[in-house]
Write a protein that holds these residues in place. Structure first.
Motif, PDB file in Angstrom:
ATOM      1  N   GLY A 150       0.814  -1.208   0.000  1.00 47.86           N
ATOM      2  CA  GLY A 150       0.000   0.000   0.000  1.00 47.86           C
ATOM      3  C   GLY A 150       0.849   1.260   0.000  1.00 47.86           C
ATOM      4  N   LEU A 151       1.953   1.241   0.740  1.00 46.96           N
ATOM      5  CA  LEU A 151       2.858   2.393   0.747  1.00 46.96           C
ATOM      6  C   LEU A 151       3.463   2.610  -0.632  1.00 46.96           C
ATOM      7  N   GLN A 152       3.847   1.534  -1.306  1.00 47.34           N
ATOM      8  CA  GLN A 152       4.400   1.676  -2.656  1.00 47.34           C
ATOM      9  C   GLN A 152       3.347   2.242  -3.616  1.00 47.34           C
ATOM     10  N   ARG A 153       2.101   1.793  -3.490  1.00 45.74           N
ATOM     11  CA  ARG A 153       1.033   2.331  -4.362  1.00 45.74           C
ATOM     12  C   ARG A 153       0.822   3.814  -4.098  1.00 45.74           C
ATOM     13  N   ALA A 154       0.856   4.204  -2.830  1.00 49.01           N
ATOM     14  CA  ALA A 154       0.653   5.615  -2.505  1.00 49.01           C
ATOM     15  C   ALA A 154       1.791   6.482  -3.047  1.00 49.01           C
ATOM     16  N   CYS A 155       3.001   5.914  -3.122  1.00 51.67           N
ATOM     17  CA  CYS A 155       4.165   6.672  -3.605  1.00 51.67           C
ATOM     18  C   CYS A 155       4.345   6.571  -5.115  1.00 51.67           C
TER      19      CYS A 155
END
Length: 782
Positions: free
Chosen positions: A210-215
């Motif tokens: 999820g963090l990678q998708r947000a970034c």
């Protein structure tokens, strides 16, 4: 301030060193070391020596420390020897020696790591695993517990989580030694999943994704940095930025280490202190934050280790009781090494322990000294903590890099205000991603602004002239810097010595820094060609004006050629020439494009190997740079440089190596001097050039020796070139036997001065009043 209790420190250090030594010994060797150490401890304990009354106390302390260290050495060697016995167990060792193909059952230990392969080819995935079962084709199956490393060729290895059980079929290979891995398993097929990983690991994987998708919508530099800053996930981080972080001593910010944990707990401690909470509440809140971080960063062994080190350091610093915290650190080190002796040889573990020790032993002293001089509490902590961690870790960093960074402390101090908001916003993005994706993207978008400050400091800090000074690498360099650091820390306790050290250091800086800035010796004045030290490969630079150059080939990996171009001050590449498409000439092309304008790319009109040609085309297309295939007669000229393609005259087929024998052969004139660059042309192409063009067409004053000085050379061609200077671009300790001794002797007999990048580092040919000279930078890569 109360002196720290160092009684357990000797035990822990001796245990650590003995475990490290036993990793490189056989079971019998490790057992022998343990036996001798235990006997020495017993003798020391029972030994009675008559000493004067004034020395009795000192003798008791010395005897205790000696017995403690010998006992620690015995424990470390014995624990490691027991694990080495498992590693070298007979049945598995026999299968490894036979390179047997087996079906294995594995449990993933840590996150899979992608290692870039040849251009155009997929990466290889390194997966640290525990072997639980081995099933040979023609022998009984084995149940065991041994460590191994998987070399996975299939992308299905990439998303595996620690704790996941899988099975696969592959070939057993011998490990490198020096650790507890019993085998390397080379696997071409995807793994077969057996069950599921633990709920904590699945939750961690979900939050990290999820963090990678947000970034993902953010630019590559900050979008790749935020996941590294929060959870150590650098899979999307720009390699050039990683290099800048390394040069400025900021690598700990994008890896899960004790320092990384310390930063996160430091933010929590700051908030808790602001609320004036008591020590018990502080400890409970920090413990909860630590558990949450471990789950988010994924509870792999490296993360748990880092959490233990960071927790001890920060809580000890917060409580102001280093006397109690140092024994806790020593006990933690001893327990971790006994539980996992492989940590004794882990650089990350060493950095975590040293950083924590710096926080406990050095930072409080420096912080209190600054506060006595009127510094605010926040400012004193902000300076003392990074400075202490940097000083403590300096010997290990110097051993790894062969240099001592002068910009590390200022760089780490400058980024302090940005770390807390970037980290908190990154954590917020990860936590929000499962329930509110839009909110997660907003948190990441806001978090990019403090992250941009980190990028700015790292980028500019890495380019500071004389930002790092050379230092001996390896164990010797680490011991030397460690001894000097310890001596200075002890001596500086006296005011007179402290003032003397400050004066000497200031004088050395004021005297040496201008010399390094104004007369660094590199690049040397009036250089006409530089052969970059890029290992086993080629990268040649020809000047094309101030800050501009023509670059011919790029070596096997990006960092080496990028560093060479930085040292030369090249900001613009007027032309990037690919002699042929082998990986040792194009693998580093991304380094040529890093932070530079590339005007055009030219290649040979030969399609092989196709993966290499496709990789060059993809790099040019991504940078929106025109690419063209050229043939003999094509010419290029720019500001004092004229270059012509003279070969291959006709495409050659059926040779010893068609890609090599269809290399572009370039003849350049720089400042009135002639340079011949034959790529990897071998005897067939060299003879064709002589036959079709004649000796005069290949004569040159400077020769970049073809194919790294291999034996596949035409003697007549070498004689016809008749160079005054011959540059051999070759990697140290290569497996090809390059360069060929007979070829070097022939060049020397003909009057050429022969220099090699594996011995001299970057090699620059320069104009002098009487002709040509060669300046060697003297830093060949390992």
């Amino acid at each position: 301030m109360t002196a720290p209790d160092l009684r357990l420190a000797g035990f822990a250090v001796a245990l650590w060193l003995a475990a490290l030594a036993a990793l490189h010994l056989t079971f019998r060797g490790g057992l022998g070391v343990a036996t001798v150490a235990f006997l020495g401890a017993a003798v020391t304990t029972l030994l009675r020596v008559r000493v004067g009354e004034g020395h009795a106390g000192a003798w008791r302390v010395a005897r205790f420390l000696m017995a403690s260290m010998l006992l620690g050495a015995g424990c470390g060697a014995a624990a490691t020897a027991a694990r080495v016995a498992v590693r070298d167990a007979g049945p598995l060792a026999a299968l490894v020696a036979a390179d047997a193909t087996v079906r294995v059952e594995l449990t993933v230990r840590d996150d899979p790591r992608a290692i870039a392969g040849s251009p155009g080819l997929p990466p290889t995935y390194l997966v640290s695993v525990d072997l639980t079962g081995v099933h040979p084709e023609d022998a009984p199956s084995m149940r065991l517990s041994a460590r191994a490393l998987v070399l996975g060729a299939d992308p299905a290895w990439r998303p595996l989580l620690p704790g996941q059980r899988v099975s696969a079929t592959g070939r057993l290979l011998a490990p490198r030694g020096g650790d507890l891995r019993a085998a390397v398993v080379s696997v071409k097929d995807p793994p077969r999943l057996v069950g599921r990983s633990s709920p904590a690991q699945r939750a961690a994987g979900f939050l990290r994704a999820g963090l990678q998708r947000a970034c993902a919508p953010l630019p590559d530099d900050v979008g790749g940095l935020l996941p590294g800053l929060v959870v150590g996930d650098t899979s999307r981080m720009d390699p050039a930025l990683e290099e800048d972080f390394r040069a400025t001593g900021m690598t700990h910010l994008n890896a899960v280490s004790g320092a990384n944990v310390a930063i996160i707990l430091g933010v929590v401690l700051f908030v808790v202190r602001w609320t004036r909470a008591g020590p018990v509440v502080t400890a409970l809140i920090c413990a909860a934050a630590l558990v949450g971080f471990v789950i988010l960063a994924r509870p792999s062994p490296s993360v748990v280790r880092a959490a233990a080190m960071g927790a001890i350091g920060l809580l000890g610093l917060a409580a102001g009781r280093p006397r109690a915290a140092v024994p806790a650190l020593a006990a933690a080190v001893a327990a971790l090494v006994l539980a996992d002796p492989e940590l004794a040889g882990d650089v990350g573990f060493a950095l975590s322990v040293l950083a924590t020790a710096g926080l406990l032993l050095i930072a409080p002293v420096w912080r209190d000294a600054l506060r006595r001089r009127g510094w605010p509490v926040v400012a004193a902590d902000a300076l003392a903590v990074p400075a202490a961690a940097q000083v403590a870790c300096g010997p290990v960093v110097a051993a790894m890099s062969g240099s001592v960074s002068l910009v590390a402390v200022p760089a780490n101090l400058l980024v302090v205000p940005a770390i807390a908001p970037a980290t908190l916003l990154g954590v917020s993005a990860a936590v929000l991603s499962p329930v509110w994706p839009a909110g997660a993207e907003f948190a990441a978008w806001v978090g990019q602004w403090p992250a941009r400050w980190l990028v700015l400091v790292a980028t500019h800090g890495a380019r500071v002239p004389a930002g790092a000074v050379p230092w001996p690498g390896g164990v010797g360099g680490a011991l030397l810097l460690g001894a000097l650091t310890l001596a200075l820390l002890v001596a500086a306790r006296r005011p007179a010595v402290r003032r003397l050290v400050a004066v000497v250091a200031a004088g050395a800086m004021l005297g040496a820094l201008p010399v390094r800035l104004l007369a660094s010796g590199w690049p040397p004045p009036r250089w006409i060609v530089v052969a970059c030290a890029v290992g086993q490969g080629d990268a040649v630079v020809l000047p094309a004006g101030k800050g501009r150059a023509v670059v011919v080939d790029a070596g096997p990996e990006p960092s080496a050629v990028d560093r060479c171009l930085r040292r030369l001050g090249i900001r613009e590449v007027a032309l990037f020439v690919v002699s042929h498409f082998h990986v040792d000439h194009i693998g580093g092309m991304a380094g040529v494009f890093r932070g530079r304008t590339v005007a055009a790319v030219v290649t040979p009109d030969w399609p092989e190997p196709p993966a290499g040609r496709a990789a060059v085309a993809a790099q040019a297309a991504a940078a929106r740079v025109p690419m063209a295939a050229v043939r003999p007669g094509w010419a290029f000229a720019v500001e004092g440089l004229a270059m012509t393609v003279i070969g291959p005259v006709e495409p050659l087929h059926g040779t010893n190596s068609d890609p090599n024998n269809n290399s572009l052969v370039l003849r350049a004139r720089v400042a009135g001097r002639t340079v011949l660059l034959p790529g990897d042309a071998e005897a067939e192409e060299q003879q064709e050039l002589l036959h079709r063009l004649g000796p005069r067409a290949v004569r040159a004053e400077v020769l970049k020796v073809a194919h790294h000085g291999s034996a596949y050379q035409s003697p007549e061609f070498v004689d016809a070139v008749d160079p005054a200077v011959a540059l051999v671009s070759v990697g140290r300790g290569n497996d090809y036997g390059h360069p060929n001794a007979a070829l070097l002797s022939r060049l020397g007999r003909e009057g050429a001065r022969v220099l090699r990048t594996d011995e001299g580092g970057d090699l620059a040919v320069v104009l002098t009043g009487g002709g040509l000279a060669v300046v060697a930078r003297g830093d060949p890569p390992e």
